[in-house]
Design a protein around this motif. Structure first.
Motif, PDB file in Angstrom:
ATOM      1  N   LEU A  42       0.852  -1.196  -0.027  1.00  0.00           N
ATOM      2  CA  LEU A  42       0.015   0.059  -0.005  1.00  0.00           C
ATOM      3  C   LEU A  42       0.834   1.006  -0.015  1.00  0.00           C
ATOM      4  O   LEU A  42       0.569   2.279  -0.732  1.00  0.00           O
ATOM      5  CB  LEU A  42      -0.887  -0.070   1.161  1.00  0.00           C
ATOM      6  CG  LEU A  42      -2.242  -0.767   1.098  1.00  0.00           C
ATOM      7  CD1 LEU A  42      -3.004  -0.812   2.548  1.00  0.00           C
ATOM      8  CD2 LEU A  42      -2.977  -0.694  -0.141  1.00  0.00           C
TER       9      LEU A  42
ATOM     10  N   ARG B  26       5.686  -3.380 -13.425  1.00  0.00           N
ATOM     11  CA  ARG B  26       6.261  -3.773 -11.974  1.00  0.00           C
ATOM     12  C   ARG B  26       5.128  -2.712 -11.148  1.00  0.00           C
ATOM     13  O   ARG B  26       4.469  -2.941 -10.294  1.00  0.00           O
ATOM     14  CB  ARG B  26       7.475  -3.405 -11.585  1.00  0.00           C
ATOM     15  CG  ARG B  26       7.501  -4.015  -9.942  1.00  0.00           C
ATOM     16  CD  ARG B  26       9.140  -3.943  -9.707  1.00  0.00           C
ATOM     17  NE  ARG B  26       9.150  -4.232  -8.376  1.00  0.00           N
ATOM     18  CZ  ARG B  26       8.913  -3.561  -7.220  1.00  0.00           C
ATOM     19  NH1 ARG B  26       8.367  -2.481  -7.460  1.00  0.00           N
ATOM     20  NH2 ARG B  26       9.302  -4.157  -6.084  1.00  0.00           N
ATOM     21  N   GLU B  27       5.417  -1.524 -11.628  1.00  0.00           N
ATOM     22  CA  GLU B  27       4.482  -0.412 -10.973  1.00  0.00           C
ATOM     23  C   GLU B  27       2.998  -0.672 -10.843  1.00  0.00           C
ATOM     24  O   GLU B  27       2.122  -0.500  -9.797  1.00  0.00           O
ATOM     25  CB  GLU B  27       4.886   1.071 -11.311  1.00  0.00           C
ATOM     26  CG  GLU B  27       6.069   1.290 -10.859  1.00  0.00           C
ATOM     27  CD  GLU B  27       6.709   2.539 -11.568  1.00  0.00           C
ATOM     28  OE1 GLU B  27       7.262   3.306 -10.845  1.00  0.00           O
ATOM     29  OE2 GLU B  27       6.148   3.150 -12.624  1.00  0.00           O
ATOM     30  N   ARG B  28       2.674  -0.990 -12.025  1.00  0.00           N
ATOM     31  CA  ARG B  28       0.920  -1.290 -12.126  1.00  0.00           C
ATOM     32  C   ARG B  28       0.734  -2.474 -11.352  1.00  0.00           C
ATOM     33  O   ARG B  28      -0.361  -2.353 -10.917  1.00  0.00           O
ATOM     34  CB  ARG B  28       0.927  -1.471 -13.697  1.00  0.00           C
ATOM     35  CG  ARG B  28       0.392  -0.443 -14.513  1.00  0.00           C
ATOM     36  CD  ARG B  28      -0.142  -0.693 -15.708  1.00  0.00           C
ATOM     37  NE  ARG B  28       0.572  -1.438 -16.835  1.00  0.00           N
ATOM     38  CZ  ARG B  28       1.341  -0.968 -17.423  1.00  0.00           C
ATOM     39  NH1 ARG B  28       1.795   0.309 -17.562  1.00  0.00           N
ATOM     40  NH2 ARG B  28       2.334  -1.629 -18.138  1.00  0.00           N
ATOM     41  N   ARG B  29       1.596  -3.497 -11.502  1.00  0.00           N
ATOM     42  CA  ARG B  29       1.082  -4.698 -10.733  1.00  0.00           C
ATOM     43  C   ARG B  29       1.061  -4.321  -9.070  1.00  0.00           C
ATOM     44  O   ARG B  29       0.325  -4.789  -8.357  1.00  0.00           O
ATOM     45  CB  ARG B  29       2.301  -5.664 -10.793  1.00  0.00           C
ATOM     46  CG  ARG B  29       1.753  -7.114 -10.455  1.00  0.00           C
ATOM     47  CD  ARG B  29       2.674  -8.297 -10.622  1.00  0.00           C
ATOM     48  NE  ARG B  29       3.972  -8.075  -9.809  1.00  0.00           N
ATOM     49  CZ  ARG B  29       4.909  -8.150 -10.026  1.00  0.00           C
ATOM     50  NH1 ARG B  29       5.574  -8.276 -11.265  1.00  0.00           N
ATOM     51  NH2 ARG B  29       6.089  -8.022  -9.204  1.00  0.00           N
ATOM     52  N   THR B  30       1.946  -3.250  -8.619  1.00  0.00           N
ATOM     53  CA  THR B  30       1.912  -2.862  -7.089  1.00  0.00           C
ATOM     54  C   THR B  30       0.619  -2.376  -6.875  1.00  0.00           C
ATOM     55  O   THR B  30      -0.029  -2.283  -6.096  1.00  0.00           O
ATOM     56  CB  THR B  30       3.110  -1.955  -6.997  1.00  0.00           C
ATOM     57  OG1 THR B  30       4.420  -2.352  -7.021  1.00  0.00           O
ATOM     58  CG2 THR B  30       2.875  -1.367  -5.393  1.00  0.00           C
ATOM     59  N   LEU B  31       0.179  -1.527  -7.970  1.00  0.00           N
ATOM     60  CA  LEU B  31      -1.230  -0.473  -7.889  1.00  0.00           C
ATOM     61  C   LEU B  31      -2.323  -1.659  -7.731  1.00  0.00           C
ATOM     62  O   LEU B  31      -3.289  -1.512  -7.021  1.00  0.00           O
ATOM     63  CB  LEU B  31      -1.398   0.434  -9.030  1.00  0.00           C
ATOM     64  CG  LEU B  31      -0.392   1.446  -8.861  1.00  0.00           C
ATOM     65  CD1 LEU B  31      -0.964   2.362 -10.256  1.00  0.00           C
ATOM     66  CD2 LEU B  31      -0.623   2.373  -7.705  1.00  0.00           C
ATOM     67  N   ARG B  32      -2.224  -2.606  -8.474  1.00  0.00           N
ATOM     68  CA  ARG B  32      -3.230  -3.668  -8.778  1.00  0.00           C
ATOM     69  C   ARG B  32      -3.109  -4.502  -7.331  1.00  0.00           C
ATOM     70  O   ARG B  32      -4.303  -4.834  -7.039  1.00  0.00           O
ATOM     71  CB  ARG B  32      -3.015  -4.698  -9.799  1.00  0.00           C
ATOM     72  CG  ARG B  32      -4.023  -6.036  -9.883  1.00  0.00           C
ATOM     73  CD  ARG B  32      -3.370  -7.008 -10.709  1.00  0.00           C
ATOM     74  NE  ARG B  32      -2.951  -6.768 -11.998  1.00  0.00           N
ATOM     75  CZ  ARG B  32      -3.741  -6.797 -12.984  1.00  0.00           C
ATOM     76  NH1 ARG B  32      -5.064  -7.337 -13.095  1.00  0.00           N
ATOM     77  NH2 ARG B  32      -3.265  -6.564 -14.278  1.00  0.00           N
ATOM     78  N   GLU B  33      -2.121  -4.840  -6.909  1.00  0.00           N
ATOM     79  CA  GLU B  33      -2.383  -5.533  -5.599  1.00  0.00           C
ATOM     80  C   GLU B  33      -2.872  -4.687  -4.313  1.00  0.00           C
ATOM     81  O   GLU B  33      -3.536  -5.038  -3.547  1.00  0.00           O
ATOM     82  CB  GLU B  33      -0.832  -5.951  -5.152  1.00  0.00           C
ATOM     83  CG  GLU B  33      -0.379  -7.285  -5.941  1.00  0.00           C
ATOM     84  CD  GLU B  33       1.139  -7.616  -5.669  1.00  0.00           C
ATOM     85  OE1 GLU B  33       1.767  -8.303  -6.592  1.00  0.00           O
ATOM     86  OE2 GLU B  33       1.665  -6.991  -4.747  1.00  0.00           O
ATOM     87  N   ALA B  34      -2.428  -3.374  -4.479  1.00  0.00           N
ATOM     88  CA  ALA B  34      -2.928  -2.707  -3.453  1.00  0.00           C
ATOM     89  C   ALA B  34      -4.326  -2.356  -3.522  1.00  0.00           C
ATOM     90  O   ALA B  34      -5.218  -2.423  -2.423  1.00  0.00           O
ATOM     91  CB  ALA B  34      -2.349  -1.175  -3.518  1.00  0.00           C
TER      92      ALA B  34
ATOM     93  N   ILE C 171       3.489   5.824  -5.788  1.00  0.00           N
ATOM     94  CA  ILE C 171       3.293   5.842  -7.252  1.00  0.00           C
ATOM     95  C   ILE C 171       2.154   6.785  -7.676  1.00  0.00           C
ATOM     96  O   ILE C 171       2.201   7.758  -8.424  1.00  0.00           O
ATOM     97  CB  ILE C 171       2.797   4.333  -7.855  1.00  0.00           C
ATOM     98  CG1 ILE C 171       4.238   3.723  -7.576  1.00  0.00           C
ATOM     99  CG2 ILE C 171       2.636   4.322  -9.256  1.00  0.00           C
ATOM    100  CD1 ILE C 171       3.915   2.161  -7.779  1.00  0.00           C
TER     101      ILE C 171
END
Lengths: 160, 160
Positions: free
Chosen positions: A138, B133-141, A144
DNA sequence: CTGATTACTTAGCACAACTAAATATATTCG
DNA sequence: CGAATATATTTAGTTGTGCTAAGTAATCAG
């Protein structure tokens, strides 16, 4: 615009999908947080205006009107009401006496800051139930987000 | 706002800090997205009600009142106005003729769906500039967020 | 069938937020 | 100075949202 860089083999537009889910999450998040706002005793427009005043330093009525995207009379009344509530003070400008500058009182600032604290507190509680890894995800996500959607702009109101 | 999280050697309250940043990010996110809403020509309560109707299937006026947390007369008028605007239709229930069911018209659905698309489109564009990778972080969040703040609630309206 | 309950409507009130139009007042500039 | 411009207010009216109180109509329970 269209940059077909989706090498992850997913579906057509991953960005679109993430955007969609992010959109939903943000709505739900603020929907929950907003319930705390009722306690401030202020309506949304007043809260928003107060926020501009608190974080935007002393502002003229005209600037406030522009920021809130309303007509001058609306701001006049808004400020009068906030002033009556002891949340802001109004002073004339030294060099141009047509201008009136609005400034938040300590009480006005406090009200806004405490309101935000209440909101955040609520959320923090939920976050404590997560694993450290989840919280880190989070955290990275917010970094980001802040980067891409807050390059420059006016300070965000405590509104919704 | 939340700062001193380091003075005791570790993070005094990591959840608090993440909550604070998340709060800010969500506000900025919706601030941006919301500007698109004005184009719908609908006010917030109407947009919210329409959303419940569109995504919640045909609903009775009573259900709508409960969902929006307002009294029956308020809903009656709201639905009347939406109906007049051609965004919903109202039909009697077959088995219980006291009941009136509200259903979105194609135009009503379209208005909502396109509105959402407009919102999301803008965001999706920003997301395309990110790394996978950043998009994946956002998706997980978003997944985490949806889980903690949407345990089992009513369907979220498209309002904000 | 009678009476109570449920679902919704109608009517009327109050209020917040906005607007355009018409001022009032102050400043700037030819 | 005098005209144009800028800032904010006052006036008068609209729109939208919410409420309560009282009514209608349908259903249900006895």
């Amino acid at each position: 615009m269209v940059v077909g860089e989706d090498r992850s083999g997913g579906h057509a537009d991953e960005a679109q999908e993430v955007a969609d889910r992010l959109h939903g999450a943000a709505i739900h998040l603020l929907r929950r947080l907003r319930t705390e706002d009722v306690e401030s005793g202020l309506t949304a427009p007043r809260l928003s205006a107060l926020s501009v005043i608190v974080f935007g330093g002393p502002v003229t009525l005209g600037e406030l009107a522009a920021a809130e995207q309303v007509r001058p009379p609306t701001v006049s009344r808004l400020v009068r009401d906030l002033e009556q509530g002891g949340l802001v003070t109004v002073e004339p400008d030294d060099t141009d006496r047509r201008i009136r500058r609005v400034r938040a009182t300590p009480r006005g600032s406090l009200l806004l800051i405490e309101g935000k604290a209440r909101r955040v507190q609520r959320l923090a509680q939920d976050l404590r139930a997560l694993t450290g890894r989840e919280r880190r995800t989070l955290r990275e996500a917010t970094a980001i987000l802040e980067r891409i959607l807050h390059p420059e702009g006016r300070p965000g109101p405590g509104g919704d």
